[in-house]
Design an enzyme around this catalytic site. Structure first.
Site, PDB file in Angstrom:
ATOM      1  N   LEU A  64       0.811  -1.214   0.000  1.00  8.80           N
ATOM      2  CA  LEU A  64       0.000   0.000   0.000  1.00  8.80           C
ATOM      3  C   LEU A  64       0.843   1.262   0.000  1.00  8.80           C
ATOM      4  O   LEU A  64       0.413   2.308  -0.472  1.00  8.80           O
ATOM      5  CB  LEU A  64      -0.928   0.014   1.226  1.00  8.80           C
ATOM      6  N   GLY A  68      10.087   5.805   5.540  1.00  9.72           N
ATOM      7  CA  GLY A  68      11.369   5.610   6.199  1.00  9.72           C
ATOM      8  C   GLY A  68      11.339   4.490   7.215  1.00  9.72           C
ATOM      9  O   GLY A  68      12.363   3.897   7.543  1.00  9.72           O
ATOM     10  N   LYS A  86       1.895  -2.732   8.846  1.00 13.56           N
ATOM     11  CA  LYS A  86       3.114  -1.937   8.708  1.00 13.56           C
ATOM     12  C   LYS A  86       4.295  -2.795   9.155  1.00 13.56           C
ATOM     13  O   LYS A  86       4.413  -3.145  10.325  1.00 13.56           O
ATOM     14  CB  LYS A  86       3.041  -0.667   9.565  1.00 13.56           C
ATOM     15  N   ASP A 187       3.949  14.463  15.218  1.00  9.06           N
ATOM     16  CA  ASP A 187       4.158  14.266  13.781  1.00  9.06           C
ATOM     17  C   ASP A 187       2.837  14.384  13.016  1.00  9.06           C
ATOM     18  O   ASP A 187       2.520  13.559  12.170  1.00  9.06           O
ATOM     19  CB  ASP A 187       4.818  12.908  13.510  1.00  9.06           C
TER      20      ASP A 187
END
Length: 368
Positions: A64, A68, A86, A187
């Protein structure tokens, strides 16, 4: 000849020592993470084996995205529901990002926070399993919107943008005040906002997050963390003030500005130098009560929504953290009337210096 032999032996010894040091460090990092998983108590998410993750993703068949941290794959859980997996390429900062993600998200339960369904930590294999977000990240709907080759499905109307900005604000307000510990994300950016099938926004990627006591208003940090262009000034230079939940507010404001402009805030390729930094360009138009000059505005309702989002974003990116609203106030402004909003002082900073994301902070600074 003797000297050559000695040099060769030394080089082999150094290479061997480096190899041993690398694996020793890797082993220490794994021990740190395992100790964290044991000490953290019963987690609300399931731990999977690497074989289960491999089966879930059909041997990592459909990718997908990539960043980093590693890559994200589409998968299917045992009950048939779709998931996003992930796979982390390596441990950063003694596994800090992995532990942050597990610790932070396992504490949360909110419609605007992505759900962590499980994780894998087996030897060198690390993965995080999330609910699948069919519409991907907000990023493609902002920055691809004005592309000549864009898909029309990528266009978001002002009403939808308004609802998305409100949902993100509610998610952040929950992180700052609504759960059993204060979680600072550090973030916030379009890439880390995921959209479900109904375009409900969900804050994701807690790799740089810090978990604080609810009584703590100021956070101490060894070095800057975040993404250039979204980092609050006090995060990379303490002269601007203390690091706190207001640092997330700044990042939110920068992202909101990009949602309004449909472009990145800093555009070095802009023909007119006044248009290089979007917040300054749009501030001038608001200040002089000029037409906003945004091509996507179709009617008066769009104009009102855009103006409200612009004013809120400008309040959020104030240089002095004490001048920024808390996320609860942001929600009130977005839900209220634009006529009640005052024009804030002009924000003076554009983006952090490149040194803020140098090699010394590489383990804590995202470069996506």
């Amino acid at each position: 000849m003797v000297l050559v032999v000695i040099v060769c032996c030394l080089k082999r010894k150094l290479a061997y020592d480096s190899f041993i040091f690398f694996w020793k460090n890797q082993g220490q990092d794994r021990q740190i993470v395992e100790a964290f998983l044991r000490s953290y108590g019963p987690l609300q998410v399931r731990r999977y084996s690497y074989l289960e993750v491999k089966k879930m993703t059909n041997s990592f068949k459909e990718k997908l995205g990539k960043g980093g941290y590693g890559s994200v794959y589409k998968g299917k859980s045992n009950d048939g529901s779709l998931v996003a997996v992930k796979v982390l390429s390596k441990l950063k900062g003694n596994g800090e990002e992995f532990m942050n993600e597990v610790a932070a998200i396992s504490r949360t339960s909110h419609v605007n926070i992505v759900s962590l369904l499980g994780f894998c930590f087996e030897g060198s294999e690390k993965a995080l399993i999330y609910e699948f977000m069919p519409n991907g990240s907000l990023e493609k709907f902002i920055f691809d919107a004005n592309s000549p080759n864009r898909d029309h499905d990528h266009h978001l109307g002002w009403e939808q943008l308004d609802q998305i900005s409100l949902g993100i604000a509610r998610g952040l307000e929950y992180l700052h005040r609504g759960c059993n510990a204060r979680i600072l994300h550090f973030d916030i950016k379009p890439h880390n906002i995921l959209l479900d099938e109904n375009f409900t926004p969900k804050v994701s990627d807690f790799g740089l997050a810090k978990i604080c006591n609810m009584k703590e208003s100021i956070v101490s940090m060894a070095c800057a963390r975040g993404t250039a262009g979204y980092i609050a000034p006090e995060v990379f230079c303490r002269n601007f003030g203390a690091v706190s939940h207001k640092s997330d507010v700044y990042s939110y404001g920068m992202m909101l500005s990009e949602m309004v402009g449909g472009r990145r805030n800093i555009n070095a390729e802009a023909e007119d130098t006044s248009e290089i930094y979007f917040p300054h360009w749009i501030y001038k138009r608001i200040e002089l009560d000029e037409e906003l000059g945004l091509p996507s505005i179709m009617n008066e309702e769009d104009k009102v929504r855009a103006r409200k989002m612009i004013i809120v974003s400008l309040w959020c990116i104030q240089t002095d953290p004490s001048n920024r609203p808390a996320m609860k106030e942001v929600i009130d402004m977005l839900e209220g009337s634009v006529d009640c909003l005052q024009i804030p002082p002009k924000p003076y900073l554009s983006s952090p210096p490149k040194s803020a994301v140098g090699s010394s902070t590489a383990t804590l600074v995202s470069t996506q």
